[in-house]
Design an enzyme around this catalytic site. Structure first.
Site, PDB file in Angstrom:
ATOM      1  N   LYS A  62       5.968   3.551  12.195  1.00 38.52           N
ATOM      2  CA  LYS A  62       5.170   2.375  12.572  1.00 38.52           C
ATOM      3  C   LYS A  62       5.536   1.161  11.722  1.00 38.52           C
ATOM      4  CE  LYS A  62       1.394   1.588  10.506  1.00 38.52           C
ATOM      5  NZ  LYS A  62       0.350   0.849   9.821  1.00 38.52           N
ATOM      6  N   ASN A  63       5.581   1.343  10.414  1.00 35.99           N
ATOM      7  CA  ASN A  63       5.767   0.177   9.537  1.00 35.99           C
ATOM      8  C   ASN A  63       7.179  -0.404   9.606  1.00 35.99           C
ATOM      9  OD1 ASN A  63       3.119   0.233   8.844  1.00 35.99           O
ATOM     10  ND2 ASN A  63       3.409   1.322   6.914  1.00 35.99           N
ATOM     11  N   ARG A 111      -1.856  -6.114   9.954  1.00 38.87           N
ATOM     12  CA  ARG A 111      -1.258  -6.702   8.758  1.00 38.87           C
ATOM     13  C   ARG A 111       0.101  -7.339   9.077  1.00 38.87           C
ATOM     14  NH1 ARG A 111      -3.263  -8.552   4.561  1.00 38.87           N
ATOM     15  NH2 ARG A 111      -1.747  -8.802   2.911  1.00 38.87           N
ATOM     16  N   CYS A 171      -5.767  -2.658   7.255  1.00 40.95           N
ATOM     17  CA  CYS A 171      -6.731  -1.723   6.688  1.00 40.95           C
ATOM     18  C   CYS A 171      -7.358  -2.308   5.424  1.00 40.95           C
ATOM     19  CB  CYS A 171      -6.032  -0.411   6.345  1.00 40.95           C
ATOM     20  SG  CYS A 171      -5.842   0.668   7.776  1.00 40.95           S
ATOM     21  N   ARG A 221      -5.105  -7.419  -1.000  1.00 41.08           N
ATOM     22  CA  ARG A 221      -3.860  -7.650  -0.265  1.00 41.08           C
ATOM     23  C   ARG A 221      -3.439  -9.124  -0.184  1.00 41.08           C
ATOM     24  NH1 ARG A 221      -3.610  -3.477   4.688  1.00 41.08           N
ATOM     25  NH2 ARG A 221      -1.436  -3.420   4.090  1.00 41.08           N
ATOM     26  N   PRO A 222      -3.130  -9.730  -1.316  1.00 40.12           N
ATOM     27  CA  PRO A 222      -2.697 -11.136  -1.308  1.00 40.12           C
ATOM     28  C   PRO A 222      -1.335 -11.306  -0.631  1.00 40.12           C
ATOM     29  CG  PRO A 222      -2.401 -10.181  -3.495  1.00 40.12           C
ATOM     30  CD  PRO A 222      -3.086  -9.129  -2.664  1.00 40.12           C
ATOM     31  N   ILE A 223      -0.988 -12.561  -0.276  1.00 38.66           N
ATOM     32  CA  ILE A 223       0.329 -12.816   0.335  1.00 38.66           C
ATOM     33  C   ILE A 223       1.104 -13.861  -0.468  1.00 38.66           C
ATOM     34  CG2 ILE A 223      -0.228 -12.116   2.701  1.00 38.66           C
ATOM     35  CD1 ILE A 223      -0.571 -15.166   3.263  1.00 38.66           C
ATOM     36  N   ASP A 224       0.727 -13.996  -1.748  1.00 42.62           N
ATOM     37  CA  ASP A 224       1.371 -15.021  -2.576  1.00 42.62           C
ATOM     38  C   ASP A 224       2.893 -14.855  -2.674  1.00 42.62           C
ATOM     39  OD1 ASP A 224       0.290 -12.691  -4.047  1.00 42.62           O
ATOM     40  OD2 ASP A 224       1.410 -13.523  -5.719  1.00 42.62           O
ATOM     41  N   GLN A 225       3.376 -13.619  -2.664  1.00 41.32           N
ATOM     42  CA  GLN A 225       4.829 -13.419  -2.799  1.00 41.32           C
ATOM     43  C   GLN A 225       5.581 -13.831  -1.525  1.00 41.32           C
ATOM     44  OE1 GLN A 225       6.201 -12.650  -5.874  1.00 41.32           O
ATOM     45  NE2 GLN A 225       4.037 -13.019  -6.336  1.00 41.32           N
ATOM     46  N   ASP A 282       0.560   5.564   0.861  1.00 34.96           N
ATOM     47  CA  ASP A 282       0.106   5.966   2.203  1.00 34.96           C
ATOM     48  C   ASP A 282      -0.051   7.485   2.334  1.00 34.96           C
ATOM     49  OD1 ASP A 282       0.073   3.333   2.894  1.00 34.96           O
ATOM     50  OD2 ASP A 282       1.893   3.388   4.115  1.00 34.96           O
ATOM     51  N   ILE A 339      -1.198   1.179  -6.377  1.00 30.73           N
ATOM     52  CA  ILE A 339      -0.760   0.094  -5.476  1.00 30.73           C
ATOM     53  C   ILE A 339      -1.948  -0.717  -4.949  1.00 30.73           C
ATOM     54  CG2 ILE A 339       0.611  -0.493  -3.425  1.00 30.73           C
ATOM     55  CD1 ILE A 339       2.335   0.949  -5.478  1.00 30.73           C
ATOM     56  N   ARG A 382      -4.359   3.581  15.183  1.00 30.94           N
ATOM     57  CA  ARG A 382      -3.488   2.451  14.839  1.00 30.94           C
ATOM     58  C   ARG A 382      -2.100   2.917  14.453  1.00 30.94           C
ATOM     59  NH1 ARG A 382      -6.488  -1.920  11.162  1.00 30.94           N
ATOM     60  NH2 ARG A 382      -4.356  -2.643  11.211  1.00 30.94           N
TER      61      ARG A 382
HETATM   62  C1  EPZ Z   1       2.929  -2.101   3.539  1.00 32.65           C
HETATM   63  O1  EPZ Z   1       1.862  -2.993   3.304  1.00 32.65           O
HETATM   64  C2  EPZ Z   1       2.427  -1.113   4.571  1.00 32.65           C
HETATM   65  N1  EPZ Z   1       2.028  -1.852   5.756  1.00 32.65           N
HETATM   66  C3  EPZ Z   1       1.264  -0.317   4.017  1.00 32.65           C
HETATM   67  O2  EPZ Z   1       0.944   0.679   4.958  1.00 32.65           O
HETATM   68  C4  EPZ Z   1       1.674   0.364   2.718  1.00 32.65           C
HETATM   69  O3  EPZ Z   1       0.537   0.972   2.138  1.00 32.65           O
HETATM   70  C5  EPZ Z   1       2.239  -0.658   1.739  1.00 32.65           C
HETATM   71  O4  EPZ Z   1       3.326  -1.411   2.366  1.00 32.65           O
HETATM   72  C6  EPZ Z   1       2.799  -0.031   0.463  1.00 32.65           C
HETATM   73  O5  EPZ Z   1       3.812   0.886   0.783  1.00 32.65           O
HETATM   74  C7  EPZ Z   1       2.930  -2.254   6.640  1.00 32.65           C
HETATM   75  O6  EPZ Z   1       4.133  -2.030   6.494  1.00 32.65           O
HETATM   76  C8  EPZ Z   1       2.442  -2.981   7.833  1.00 32.65           C
HETATM   77  P1  EPZ Z   1       2.935  -4.441  -0.168  1.00 32.65           P
HETATM   78  P2  EPZ Z   1       2.106  -4.352   2.559  1.00 32.65           P
HETATM   79  O7  EPZ Z   1       3.177  -5.884   0.088  1.00 32.65           O
HETATM   80  O8  EPZ Z   1       3.462  -4.854   2.901  1.00 32.65           O
HETATM   81  C9  EPZ Z   1       0.657  -6.542  -3.809  1.00 32.65           C
HETATM   82  C10 EPZ Z   1      -0.428   1.964   6.356  1.00 32.65           C
HETATM   83  O9  EPZ Z   1      -1.361   2.780   6.141  1.00 32.65           O
HETATM   84  N2  EPZ Z   1       1.078  -7.823  -3.212  1.00 32.65           N
HETATM   85  O10 EPZ Z   1       4.096  -3.554  -0.452  1.00 32.65           O
HETATM   86  O11 EPZ Z   1       0.932  -5.211   2.788  1.00 32.65           O
HETATM   87  C11 EPZ Z   1      -0.350  -5.793  -2.958  1.00 32.65           C
HETATM   88  O12 EPZ Z   1      -1.660  -6.254  -3.174  1.00 32.65           O
HETATM   89  C12 EPZ Z   1      -0.357   0.673   5.583  1.00 32.65           C
HETATM   90  O13 EPZ Z   1       0.465   2.157   7.205  1.00 32.65           O
HETATM   91  C13 EPZ Z   1       0.854  -9.004  -3.898  1.00 32.65           C
HETATM   92  O14 EPZ Z   1       0.277  -9.019  -4.989  1.00 32.65           O
HETATM   93  O15 EPZ Z   1       2.105  -3.847   1.052  1.00 32.65           O
HETATM   94  C14 EPZ Z   1      -0.135  -4.374  -3.404  1.00 32.65           C
HETATM   95  O16 EPZ Z   1      -0.815  -4.144  -4.604  1.00 32.65           O
HETATM   96  C15 EPZ Z   1      -1.540   0.465   4.700  1.00 32.65           C
HETATM   97  N3  EPZ Z   1       1.274 -10.192  -3.335  1.00 32.65           N
HETATM   98  C16 EPZ Z   1       1.357  -4.316  -3.683  1.00 32.65           C
HETATM   99  O17 EPZ Z   1       1.770  -5.687  -3.848  1.00 32.65           O
HETATM  100  C17 EPZ Z   1       1.920 -10.226  -2.138  1.00 32.65           C
HETATM  101  O18 EPZ Z   1       2.278 -11.317  -1.692  1.00 32.65           O
HETATM  102  C18 EPZ Z   1       2.198  -3.695  -2.581  1.00 32.65           C
HETATM  103  O19 EPZ Z   1       1.871  -4.301  -1.326  1.00 32.65           O
HETATM  104  C19 EPZ Z   1       2.150  -9.022  -1.444  1.00 32.65           C
HETATM  105  C20 EPZ Z   1       1.718  -7.828  -2.013  1.00 32.65           C
END
Ligand code: EPZ
Length: 430
Positions: free
Chosen positions: A22-23, A93, A117, A122-126, A305, A327, A397
């Site tokens: 899915k991801n 997401r 979820c 879940r910030p998007i600053d990066q 996950d 995480i 989902r």
């Molecule tokens: C992806 O989410 C997956 N979702 C998640 O799967 C998965 O849990 C996660 O990666 C970790 O493997 C999708 O691919 C759609 P991250 P994502 O950015 O991309 C922090 C599922 O059940 N962060 O790797 O949102 C964040 O808060 C879902 O299928 C920032 O600080 O995860 C976290 O602590 C749930 N700033 C860490 O990084 C940012 O801009 C990793 O998040 C982005 C992230």
């Protein structure tokens, strides 16, 4: 509202086919709008998040041909809008991947702020940092993220946290930026590699995906492709732990065993046997599961996950286990539900201390999110008596025909939507 009703106690036995990831597929779908040509994606999982993203791609004018439930053809030549505000898009997401994809191709995109979820802030600053570095302005207003660039110019970007989403999003935009982009401290997950592979098959120039430095040389345009999504390592892992927790014997097919190494290592530690084949893994359970400790980490570490699924298994393993979530900060909500089934788990901050019990008992419980929902179904398969899982919309989902695949392994589980259907199930299974 749909629920699962489960009668526990049967070990899972047999073979199960794993669907596409899915991801990975969510990012591949977004990438498919980056060319005017047709992109064909196969091995697509037929799950809700995928279907919502496909509809939102149709909504901005792309021509979408759903060849069958696991194959879609997308032609982005007819796109007439860069504003993605499809009714359900906020719920997923990965809607944010359309930001990177549309920014790359049209230098402009507006996407409803993503949901997904509820497992943390879940910030998007990066993502924003990466787009800014490529020369784009980013603004959040009226529930939308808006981004625009006069021109996109490659840059050297250091990610402050390892983020799957930000790595993929910046990679999407950067393949059509002028010049070279280097992403440091990049995520190394198999789906990052899958996106890079599909983009390369569309004419992009990407090196290093799967390591923590990704180097991209911008190209002028991308062309069509036909691409098969990689197998879903989390779906595979979920069935592997379901086999372990129920003391079953399951051949998990259509997988890449290398992607499952962190999961197989833990199954071996708790006493299961594993047989590895080219594209399948067999998990053989034991009555005598043992405790272990586990900490979630970015790939190749143990995946967040897969945290609830191992916790459920450890809840019925001998001894004390410690599960640390590093995480997301809110990923233990299922523990309260498990406690209602007789599990002995104490959560302190980002750590769960699990004292194994002899067995669980069925109860009415509710899925707090996707992976925790799947884990609670495993708990229901282990438990004595009947379990009813509410809010299975979360599970739908991300898991294609979850109940059907489990039934194929001998599980007694049915999707129901009324009290009468629950009664009918109970009469049927006795
Ligand atoms: C992806 O989410 C997956 N979702 C998640 O799967 C998965 O849990 C996660 O990666 C970790 O493997 C999708 O691919 C759609 P991250 P994502 O950015 O991309 C922090 C599922 O059940 N962060 O790797 O949102 C964040 O808060 C879902 O299928 C920032 O600080 O995860 C976290 O602590 C749930 N700033 C860490 O990084 C940012 O801009 C990793 O998040 C982005 C992230």
């Amino acid at each position: 509202m749909e629920q699962y009703v489960i009668k526990g106690g049967n070990p899972l036995n047999g073979e199960v086919d794993i669907s596409g990831a899915k991801n990975a597929a969510l990012a591949l779908l977004a990438a498919s709008v980056m060319t005017e040509d047709t992109v064909t994606i196969t091995n697509l999982p037929d799950v809700r998040d995928i279907n919502v993203l496909i509809e939102s791609i149709r909504d901005i004018g792309a021509t979408v041909n759903r060849v069958d439930k696991n194959c879609v053809q997308i032609n982005g030549g007819t796109i007439n809008s860069v504003t993605v505000d499809y009714e359900y898009i906020k719920k997923i997401r990965a809607s944010y991947y359309l930001l990177g994809a549309l920014l790359g191709r049209f230098h402009k995109a507006e996407v409803a702020l993503p949901g997904g979820c509820d497992i943390g802030t879940r910030p998007i600053d990066q993502h924003i940092k990466g787009f800014n570095a490529l020369g784009a302005k980013v603004l959040i207003e009226h529930g939308m993220i808006k981004t625009e660039a006069q021109e996109l110019l490659g840059n050297h970007i250091y990610m402050d946290v390892v983020s799957v989403g930000a790595t993929i999003n910046v990679m999407l935009a950067a393949v059509l930026a002028e010049g070279r982009t280097i992403i440091e401290n990049a995520a190394k997950e198999p789906h990052v590699v899958d996106v890079a592979n599909m983009l390369s098959s569309m004419g992009a120039n990407i090196k290093g995906a799967g390591t923590d430095v990704i180097r991209i040389k911008g190209v002028e345009k991308l062309h069509g492709t036909e691409y098969a999504v990689i197998p879903d390592q989390i779906e595979a892992g979920t069935f592997m732990f379901a086999a372990a927790a129920t003391n079953g014997n399951v051949l998990v097919k259509n997988v890449i065993p290398k992607h499952l190494e962190a999961i197989t290592a833990k199954l071996l530690e708790i006493g299961c046997s594993i047989e590895e084949y080219d594209d399948a893994v067999r998990v053989i359970g034991t009555k005598d599961l043992r405790s272990t400790h586990v900490k979630t980490l970015p790939y190749p570490g143990y995946p967040t996950d897969m945290q609830p699924q191992i916790a459920v298994t450890l809840a019925v393993s001998r001894g004390t286990s410690i599960v640390t979530e590093s995480i997301f900060e809110n990923r233990f909500k299922y523990v309260a539900e498990l406690a209602r089934m007789g599990a002995n788990i104490k959560v302190e901050g980002n750590t769960a201390i699990i004292n194994g019990v002899d067995g669980l008992t069925g109860a009415q419980i509710s899925a707090p999110d996707l992976r925790a929902g799947a884990a609670l179904v495993i708990a229901g398969l282990v438990a004595k008596g009947y379990t009813i899982v509410d809010d299975i919309v979360y599970i739908q989902r991300g898991y294609e025909d979850f109940e059907g695949k489990l039934r194929g392994l001998g599980a007694m589980i049915e999707k129901v939507s009324s009290e009468e259907e629950v009664t009918k199930f109970k009469l049927k299974v006795g």
